[in-house]
Enzyme design. Structure first.
Site, PDB file in Angstrom:
ATOM      1  N   GLY A 534      45.096  37.392  44.195  1.00  0.00           N
ATOM      2  CA  GLY A 534      45.946  38.410  43.610  1.00  0.00           C
ATOM      3  C   GLY A 534      45.912  38.315  42.093  1.00  0.00           C
ATOM      4  O   GLY A 534      46.176  39.271  41.386  1.00  0.00           O
ATOM      5  N   PHE A 535      45.560  37.192  41.604  1.00  0.00           N
ATOM      6  CA  PHE A 535      45.635  36.882  40.197  1.00  0.00           C
ATOM      7  C   PHE A 535      44.361  37.275  39.456  1.00  0.00           C
ATOM      8  O   PHE A 535      44.386  37.729  38.327  1.00  0.00           O
ATOM      9  CB  PHE A 535      45.867  35.372  40.155  1.00  0.00           C
ATOM     10  CG  PHE A 535      45.596  34.670  38.866  1.00  0.00           C
ATOM     11  CD1 PHE A 535      44.306  34.460  38.436  1.00  0.00           C
ATOM     12  CD2 PHE A 535      46.643  34.172  38.124  1.00  0.00           C
ATOM     13  CE1 PHE A 535      44.066  33.767  37.266  1.00  0.00           C
ATOM     14  CE2 PHE A 535      46.399  33.481  36.959  1.00  0.00           C
ATOM     15  CZ  PHE A 535      45.114  33.276  36.533  1.00  0.00           C
ATOM     16  N   LYS A 537      39.785  36.458  39.506  1.00  0.00           N
ATOM     17  CA  LYS A 537      38.665  35.806  40.179  1.00  0.00           C
ATOM     18  C   LYS A 537      38.628  34.307  39.881  1.00  0.00           C
ATOM     19  O   LYS A 537      39.071  33.863  38.827  1.00  0.00           O
ATOM     20  CB  LYS A 537      37.362  36.423  39.708  1.00  0.00           C
ATOM     21  CG  LYS A 537      37.151  37.802  40.304  1.00  0.00           C
ATOM     22  CD  LYS A 537      35.835  38.403  39.843  1.00  0.00           C
ATOM     23  CE  LYS A 537      35.668  39.764  40.491  1.00  0.00           C
ATOM     24  NZ  LYS A 537      34.606  40.544  39.854  1.00  0.00           N
ATOM     25  N   ASP A 648      54.312  29.950  49.267  1.00  0.00           N
ATOM     26  CA  ASP A 648      53.102  30.569  49.796  1.00  0.00           C
ATOM     27  C   ASP A 648      52.240  29.504  50.467  1.00  0.00           C
ATOM     28  O   ASP A 648      51.060  29.369  50.171  1.00  0.00           O
ATOM     29  CB  ASP A 648      52.355  31.303  48.678  1.00  0.00           C
ATOM     30  CG  ASP A 648      51.441  32.410  49.208  1.00  0.00           C
ATOM     31  OD1 ASP A 648      51.545  32.737  50.415  1.00  0.00           O
ATOM     32  OD2 ASP A 648      50.628  32.929  48.432  1.00  0.00           O
TER      33      ASP A 648
END
Ligand SMILES: *[C@@H]1O[C@H](CO)[C@@H](O)[C@H](O)[C@H]1NC(C)=O
Ligand SMILES: *[C@@H]1O[C@H](CO)[C@@H](O)[C@H](O)[C@H]1NC(C)=O
Ligand SMILES: *[C@@H]1O[C@H](CO)[C@@H](O)[C@H](O)[C@H]1NC(C)=O
Ligand SMILES: *[C@@H]1O[C@H](CO)[C@@H](O)[C@H](O)[C@H]1NC(C)=O
Ligand SMILES: *[C@@H]1O[C@H](CO)[C@@H](O)[C@H](O)[C@H]1NC(C)=O
Ligand SMILES: *[C@@H]1O[C@H](CO)[C@@H](O)[C@H](O)[C@H]1NC(C)=O
Ligand SMILES: *[C@@H]1O[C@H](CO)[C@@H](O)[C@H](O)[C@H]1NC(C)=O
Ligand SMILES: *[C@@H]1O[C@H](CO)[C@@H](O)[C@H](O)[C@H]1NC(C)=O
Ligand SMILES: *[C@@H]1O[C@H](CO)[C@@H](O)[C@H](O)[C@H]1NC(C)=O
Ligand SMILES: *[C@@H]1O[C@H](CO)[C@@H](O)[C@H](O)[C@H]1NC(C)=O
Ligand SMILES: *[C@@H]1O[C@H](CO)[C@@H](O)[C@H](O)[C@H]1NC(C)=O
Ligand SMILES: *[C@@H]1O[C@H](CO)[C@@H](O)[C@H](O)[C@H]1NC(C)=O
Length: 855
Positions: A534-535, A537, A648
């Site tokens: 999500g952040f 690569k 998470d």
């Protein structure tokens, strides 16, 4: 042991001695008529978390007509104590407190502000000044903006006043006239009588100029126990000062080495250094440059501080040599803002003996130059003096701001920031877990370990809403210290980014240039990509030409990325554990935000469980991995002063190094957990489908038991070798958690075990493991075991598997001691690296690690 160390101050048992002028205890308001500790807006005495007594403020107010009292609407989990922060006195017009004080003594004034909403008063509307006599302490002050910029929930301002001849100390709060409907507020006031600790101080760079610090009002900007740990007010030597760890302020990767005085060295105060100058716990820890002469010759041990422009600062260096005993063994230069304060400092030459404290004051005017206003303090070996060692030492550091010629100490508010609604914009909120997130990371040692007891440092990553992120000019202004500087108004894009890094993670991680990163990743070559999250690569790369690393590059367009990047730096730079990934360094340049980790040769746990070309893991290997991950999580939950909730937990966030040692990774969503009287953190639900705690989902209240639930799913995934969610299966089987519970209850769990390991599992071990996993999945958090208990059960399962012949023996042992707290703590001791910040060897390793070429 780890726990004690992390709690930092709990280990500091140094005695403090009573000094004549002021009570040395925290009960100074009780025992010293010349000191006042007021919790504003309360009606009866109250005790804070440190056992300090705070009394109501009303009888010191000249008139309470124009003020109201109120309670904060919400309690930030980072508050060290509800007292005095949860109550406030609000002034709609000018109001004065009056204290009778001894005309013979100087006094500390400490003002505590918790910028929250107090009944109908939103502290964001409060702008006010505080004056005492001729001195202006703050002016047009917004505690709200200041707290935001400092990413702190609360603010303490500390001032020291020279003796007041009239014997009346007036403290006046005045709402700013520039705003309509504004007001003033205060949560706590301390007036503490103090001995004279200032004197005439030489100005750096002017051999004949001195500043009369003893006749001035000064504001404490920073107070650091260099190379040591957080020291709470209760453990100060009589002046109830708080001392913070210095590591967040160290500039660059060169950390030096921290050390602690040997037990057989007594710290003996000479007559010209009374013990109220600083407690023994400051003098008995130090930071030095390290053992390597050649490295030391070529670097400066540097600390960097933000300050307000146009003031004179008094910098106090505390020294105590507890390792060497001869003159000319350790000689070094002291520099402030590139000016020489002292060229050949030799502590033994000053003190004549080992274990004797000495302090040196230097004053310096800091004018406004372009960009940030910074104060650099650097130590460098004085090679020209030909000392025996090329080294420097520092034990403590204090920085004070001296009132200007108009008696003013106020600086501007820091730059206000428009804040994204980070919580509600969270893109990953309900995203299913991404199968392609190979997030591949690390395992090396991070030194320093910023005292986790530090209330302040702790919560930097906590306040989402305090993250500053306004598009292009992402200015992550903010620096540690509750005293804080008020100015960052001149911050501009790039410089604020870099200084952000140097003040937050910079203490604990290496800075990389963008050029180094580009070189290491072949200019971000797509062929090097090993994961996408999500952040942004994740690339495989090399640094220093040979060290393999994983490089996480934030997608610059994602504000969320920015936020998670921030959280990860803040968290990882302060945590260190064998079973948590640690950070090597970071790069912030040209709007790029890049994190560098060790390369984890074996990728994610998930890649070894299903749909994989990797050979299947044996049951024993799986158990080892589960035990390791459980340790990492147990450490997060209990190893720090405040619980850290990962939020998470899933198999893609458990990484494996070349020896298949498990490391918990990806702290982008992590939160500090509840503290004090709170039992949960209310928050938007985040996490990954398939692992999400149903109770958290329903009630939106996060506790560490949510991690326990997710970990239960991980255990089942390990056992069954299938994903947490598999939409291609019949409806009742899609969710692993539901399906496994169903099978367990019907006694057919064995049917869904991964066929690769089915033969290998010892039945008793299986039973234990399955029971543990199922307990983790209890619907109510309260019914789930703690991570510590999970860890213990897994270790027991491992023993059952490894000792199939001796399970009885093991079982007896378990009966004897398994569930005692002591054992629980003991578990952590074996095989774990020491996290003690004074651990010289670990820090030495770190210095070498971050500094493989000696800089
Ligand atoms: C300070 O207060 C605490 C509790 O309020 C008490 O236990 C302690 O004895 C007091 N210390 C002194 C020096 O009065
Ligand atoms: C509150 O504290 C003050 C000072 O410590 C003490 O004199 C007073 O008796 C206390 N009041 C109550 C109600 O406990
Ligand atoms: C202040 O000092 C003077 C002289 O030493 C002494 O006479 C006086 O009593 C002191 N005042 C107080 C309040 O302690
Ligand atoms: C207080 O003011 C701030 C800034 O204007 C705003 O974001 C916040 O929602 C307000 N709080 C309440 C409870 O109104
Ligand atoms: C404090 O205020 C009182 C009046 O409220 C005044 O008489 C006194 O001079 C003031 N003291 C100082 C030091 O300003
Ligand atoms: C500073 O204070 C000292 C006493 O502490 C006094 O003798 C001296 O005159 C004062 N200096 C100024 C400039 O006020
Ligand atoms: C203190 O103990 C260390 C070993 O722990 C020893 O090397 C040193 O000589 C001792 N110092 C003194 C002053 O006894
Ligand atoms: C500092 O002083 C300079 C020159 O007097 C002035 O231009 C500047 O605005 C001042 N800065 C602050 C923050 O007061
Ligand atoms: C001190 O020197 C360094 C380079 O040696 C420079 O980057 C820095 O800006 C200087 N600081 C000040 C305050 O002049
Ligand atoms: C160390 O600091 C001094 C004073 O600011 C400066 O002259 C010197 O160049 C610095 N050395 C290094 C290696 O940065
Ligand atoms: C601090 O303020 C006092 C009172 O206004 C003044 O006498 C003194 O000179 C100031 N100190 C400095 C360093 O300007
Ligand atoms: C007061 O502070 C606010 C926020 O920093 C700033 O915008 C405003 O210009 C200040 N007002 C004055 C009169 O300095």
């Amino acid at each position: 042991m780890i726990f004690n160390t992390l709690l930092g101050f709990s280990l500091i048992f140094f005695a403090f001695t009573i000094i004549p002028v002021s009570s040395s205890s925290s009960n100074s308001s009780v025992s010293n008529p010349d000191s006042f500790v007021l919790s504003c807006g309360v009606s009866s005495n109250a005790t804070d978390a440190d056992g300090r007594n705070w009394i109501p403020d009303s009888k010191y107010l000249i008139s309470s007509d124009n003020s109201v009292t109120a309670t904060a609407q919400s309690q930030d989990p980072s508050l060290p104590s509800t007292v005095p922060y949860m109550n406030a006195r609000i002034f709609k017009s000018e109001a004065t407190y009056k204290f009778s004080v001894s005309p013979n003594n100087s006094h500390w004034i400490r003002l505590h502000f918790y910028p929250s909403c107090f009944s109908t008063y939103n502290s964001s509307a409060a702008y006010f000044s505080v004056t005492t006599g001729d001195f202006t302490l703050v002016s047009n002050f917004s505690a709200f903006i200041t707290a935001q910029a400092l990413t702190q929930a609360y603010i303490i301002r500390e001032f020291s006043l020279p003796p007041i001849q009239s014997g009346t100390l007036n403290l006046t709060f005045t709402p700013s006239s520039a705003y309509d409907g504004t007001f003033a507020f205060v949560n706590g006031i301390e007036i503490i009588s103090m001995p004279e600790i200032f004197q005439s101080t030489p100005m750096v760079g002017f051999s004949d100029q001195f500043i009369e610090a003893e006749n001035s009002t000064v504001q404490t900007m920073y107070r650091l126990n260099v190379g040591g740990q957080y020291i709470p007010a209760n453990n100060d030597s009589g002046l109830s000062r708080t001392w913070y760890d210095d590591s967040p302020y160290i500039f660059g990767a060169a950390f030096g080495v921290t050390s602690e005085a040997d037990k057989n060295v007594t710290i003996s105060y000479p007559t010209d250094v009374p013990n109220y100058i600083a407690p023994t716990s400051v003098y008995s820890t130090a930071r030095t440059m390290g053992p390597n002469k050649d490295i030391n010759k070529n670097y400066n041990l540097t600390w960097l501080f933000r300050v307000d422009a146009n003031f004179t600062y008094l910098v106090r260096f505390h020294f105590c040599e507890f390792q060497l005993s001869k003159i000319n063994q350790r000689v070094f230069g002291i520099f402030i803002n590139n000016q020489t304060a002292f060229a050949t400092a030799d502590v033994i030459a000053w003190t004549k003996a080992k274990g004797v404290p000495v302090y040196k004051d230097y004053a310096l005017y800091v004018s406004e130059k372009s960009g940030d206003v910074e104060l650099w303090v650097a130590l460098q070996p004085a090679v020209s003096a030909k000392p025996e060692f090329y080294d420097a030492i520092l034990n403590g550091l204090e920085i004070f701001k001296i009132n200007d010629t108009r008696g003013n100490l106020a600086g501007p508010n820091p730059m206000p920031a428009s804040l994204p609604q980070a919580e509600s914009q969270h893109k990953r909120s309900f995203a299913p877990s991404k199968p392609n997130n190979h997030g591949t990371i690390i395992g090396s040692i991070i030194g320093g370990l910023a005292g986790f007891g530090i209330v302040v440092g702790l919560l930097l990553f906590f306040k989402h809403r305090k993250m500053i992120a306004n598009g292009e000019k992402s200015s992550l202004a903010g620096w540690l210290s509750v005293y804080g500087s008020s100015s960052s108004s001149a911050i501009s894009g790039k410089s604020s980014m870099s200084s952000h890094l140097s003040t937050f993670g910079g203490g604990l991680c290496r800075h990389f240039s963008l050029a180094e990163i580009k070189l290491g990743t072949n200019n971000f070559n797509e062929s090097q990509v090993i994961g996408v999250g999500g952040f942004g690569k994740v690339y495989k790369g090399t640094i220093d030409g040979r060290t393999k690393v994983a490089i996480k590059r934030a997608n610059p367009s994602s504000e969320q990325g920015l936020h998670e990047f921030q959280t990860e730096i803040d968290l990882l730079s302060k945590l260190r554990h064998r079973h948590l990934v640690s950070l090597i360094g970071a790069c912030e340049e040209n709007e790029e935000m890049i994190l560098v980790y060790d390369y984890m040769a074996n990728g994610t746990l998930r890649e070894h469980l299903h749909k994989t070309d990797n050979p299947p893991l044996s049951w024993k290997q799986r158990l080892d991995i589960c035990v390791g991950a459980a340790r990492g999580l147990h450490y997060l939950h209990t190893g720090a002063k405040h619980t850290i909730i990962h939020r998470d937990v899933k198999t893609t966030n458990i990484l494996l190094d070349e020896k298949l040692v498990a490391k918990v990774s990806d702290f982008g969503l992590s939160k500090t957990g509840p503290s004090l009287n709170q039992t949960h953190v209310s928050t938007m639900v985040k996490g990954s489908f398939g692992y999400l705690d149903p109770e958290y989902f329903r009630r939106q209240q996060l506790t560490e038991k949510s991690d326990v639930y997710s970990f239960g799913v991980v255990l089942l995934e390990v056992l069954c070798g299938r994903p947490a969610l598999n939409p291609s299966l019949p409806k009742e089987q899609v969710s692993l958690a539901d399906w496994a519970l169903h099978c367990y209850r019907r006694g057919i769990l064995e049917d869904i075990i991964d066929p690769h390991i089915k033969e290998e599992i010892n039945p008793e071990c299986l039973m234990n493991f399955a029971d543990t996993a199922v307990k983790c999945l209890s619907d109510q958090g309260i019914d789930r075991p703690s991570m510590g208990a999970v860890l213990q059960n897994l270790e027991f399962a491992l023993q059952l598997q490894s000792n199939p012949d001796g399970p009885k023996l093991v079982a007896e042992q378990k009966a004897n001691d398994a569930y005692t707290h002591a054992t629980l703590l003991g578990i952590e001791e074996e095989g774990e690296p020491s996290v003690e910040s004074g651990d010289q060897s670990a820090n030495a390793v770190f210095s070498q690690l971050v500094n493989p070429q000696g800089r």
